[in-house]
Design a protein around this motif. Structure first.
Motif, PDB file in Angstrom:
ATOM      1  N   SER A 233       5.286  30.036  -1.524  1.00 24.20           N
ATOM      2  CA  SER A 233       4.536  31.287  -1.379  1.00 24.20           C
ATOM      3  C   SER A 233       5.229  32.451  -2.075  1.00 24.20           C
ATOM      4  O   SER A 233       4.584  33.300  -2.688  1.00 24.20           O
ATOM      5  CB  SER A 233       4.332  31.609   0.105  1.00 24.20           C
ATOM      6  OG  SER A 233       3.537  30.633   0.728  1.00 24.20           O
ATOM      7  N   ARG A 234       6.547  32.489  -1.975  1.00 28.66           N
ATOM      8  CA  ARG A 234       7.285  33.598  -2.597  1.00 28.66           C
ATOM      9  C   ARG A 234       7.170  33.531  -4.119  1.00 28.66           C
ATOM     10  O   ARG A 234       6.988  34.556  -4.792  1.00 28.66           O
ATOM     11  CB  ARG A 234       8.747  33.562  -2.161  1.00 28.66           C
ATOM     12  CG  ARG A 234       9.561  34.764  -2.605  1.00 28.66           C
ATOM     13  CD  ARG A 234      10.904  34.795  -1.928  1.00 28.66           C
ATOM     14  NE  ARG A 234      10.761  34.921  -0.485  1.00 28.66           N
ATOM     15  CZ  ARG A 234      11.800  34.900   0.356  1.00 28.66           C
ATOM     16  NH1 ARG A 234      13.028  34.781  -0.100  1.00 28.66           N
ATOM     17  NH2 ARG A 234      11.596  35.021   1.662  1.00 28.66           N
ATOM     18  N   ALA A 235       7.283  32.318  -4.673  1.00 28.21           N
ATOM     19  CA  ALA A 235       7.145  32.154  -6.121  1.00 28.21           C
ATOM     20  C   ALA A 235       5.728  32.483  -6.572  1.00 28.21           C
ATOM     21  O   ALA A 235       5.514  33.050  -7.647  1.00 28.21           O
ATOM     22  CB  ALA A 235       7.515  30.736  -6.531  1.00 28.21           C
ATOM     23  N   VAL A 236       4.741  32.135  -5.738  1.00 28.70           N
ATOM     24  CA  VAL A 236       3.354  32.491  -6.042  1.00 28.70           C
ATOM     25  C   VAL A 236       3.211  34.000  -6.078  1.00 28.70           C
ATOM     26  O   VAL A 236       2.558  34.561  -6.966  1.00 28.70           O
ATOM     27  CB  VAL A 236       2.399  31.877  -5.002  1.00 28.70           C
ATOM     28  CG1 VAL A 236       1.017  32.532  -5.088  1.00 28.70           C
ATOM     29  CG2 VAL A 236       2.271  30.379  -5.223  1.00 28.70           C
ATOM     30  N   GLY A 237       3.843  34.676  -5.125  1.00 25.12           N
ATOM     31  CA  GLY A 237       3.785  36.136  -5.108  1.00 25.12           C
ATOM     32  C   GLY A 237       4.330  36.750  -6.380  1.00 25.12           C
ATOM     33  O   GLY A 237       3.772  37.708  -6.914  1.00 25.12           O
TER      34      GLY A 237
END
Length: 282
Positions: A233-237
């Motif tokens: 999720s953080r990398a997607v952000g």
């Protein structure tokens, strides 16, 4: 809560095994060690090492080494090295492999990177939009970027120009208005050509955003699951935040997992206005 605790505990357990591998790869990446050698440094079987490393780092050992090589080659090119010297600096056998490495990481060739846009002709301009003045960057193959002019036009253009500081830029507000009319035409289903530059991971996330329908929202976690990386999720952000084309690639439709509006490069108030605009027309 259980999943979060498990993830934290697993990361802690994996650290001691991965730290040695990271040190080994950091010292030996120019040799492009294969999976067996890297696994041996971690004291794990190749299959187990591949799984644990990817879970902890977020990318495979091969991609991690590729990122280190790309960074070294990019630094060499930025310092004025020719393509051949940059290839050798990255531990590669020649320009052909360097070309593949740059296409994978930046979607441009090392020659383009070395030129920093030299030889490329871009048009840019300012046009009105439903959400304030928009700044558009147009490449020969299509739209490369669209931002908003707050707090001023020149700053908006400078943000886009920094991508290719050596390219030639010509202002053409008439062309920009033409594109804006196509982009914001009510009910327009026209597929506009985009000339995007980003890593494979970023483009994968941007493609997922393009599947969202007007008025539909999602979460970073849902996008991560859609691109088969449920823990990223953080990398997607980060990939969502790097989106160069506002509105058309609808990063404004991504909300926090609790449904709240989160940070938006062009302002949360504009993000709220975009969602309301789409909802009213849905």
């Amino acid at each position: 809560m259980t999943a979060d605790i498990y993830t934290l505990d697993a990361s802690s357990r994996d650290y001691d095994r991965i730290a040695g591998a990271l040190a080994y790869l950091g010292d030996n990446w120019r040799d492009h060690p294969d999976l067996d050698r890297a696994a041996k440094a971690a004291g794990l079987s190749p299959h187990h090492f591949q799984r644990v490393f990817t879970r902890w780092v977020g990318v495979s050992p091969k991609k991690f080494v590729g990122a280190l090589a790309h960074d070294a080659a990019r630094e060499a090119i930025d310092d004025g090295a020719c393509v051949l010297d940059a290839a050798y600096e990255a531990g590669l056998s020649g320009p052909g492999r360097l070309h593949d490495l740059f296409i994978a990481h930046e979607a441009i060739t090392p020659g383009d990177a070395r030129r920093r846009g030299a030889g490329l002709q871009f048009h840019w301009g300012v046009a009105p939009s439903p959400f304030g003045d928009a700044v558009l960057l147009i490449a020969p193959r299509g739209l490369s970027a669209m931002a908003f002019a707050d707090p001023d036009v020149e700053r908006g253009f400078a943000d886009l120009e920094a991508r290719y500081p050596a390219a030639a830029y010509q202002r053409d507000d008439t062309l920009a208005r033409h594109w804006a009319e196509r982009i914001f035409a009510p009910g327009s289903a026209e597929k506009l050509p985009l000339a995007l530059y980003g890593t494979p991971w970023q483009r994968q996330v941007w493609r997922a955003l393009l599947t969202l329908k007007p008025g539909e929202t999602t979460s970073y976690k849902s996008i991560a699951e859609q691109v088969d990386s449920p823990k990223a999720s953080r990398a997607v952000g980060a990939a969502v935040g790097a989106n160069p084309v506002s509105w058309l690639i609808p990063c404004h439709r991504v909300l926090a997992s609790n449904g709240k509006l989160t940070g938006y490069h062009w302002g949360v108030e504009r993000k709220r206005a975009m969602l309301a605009y789409e909802a009213a027309r849905r």
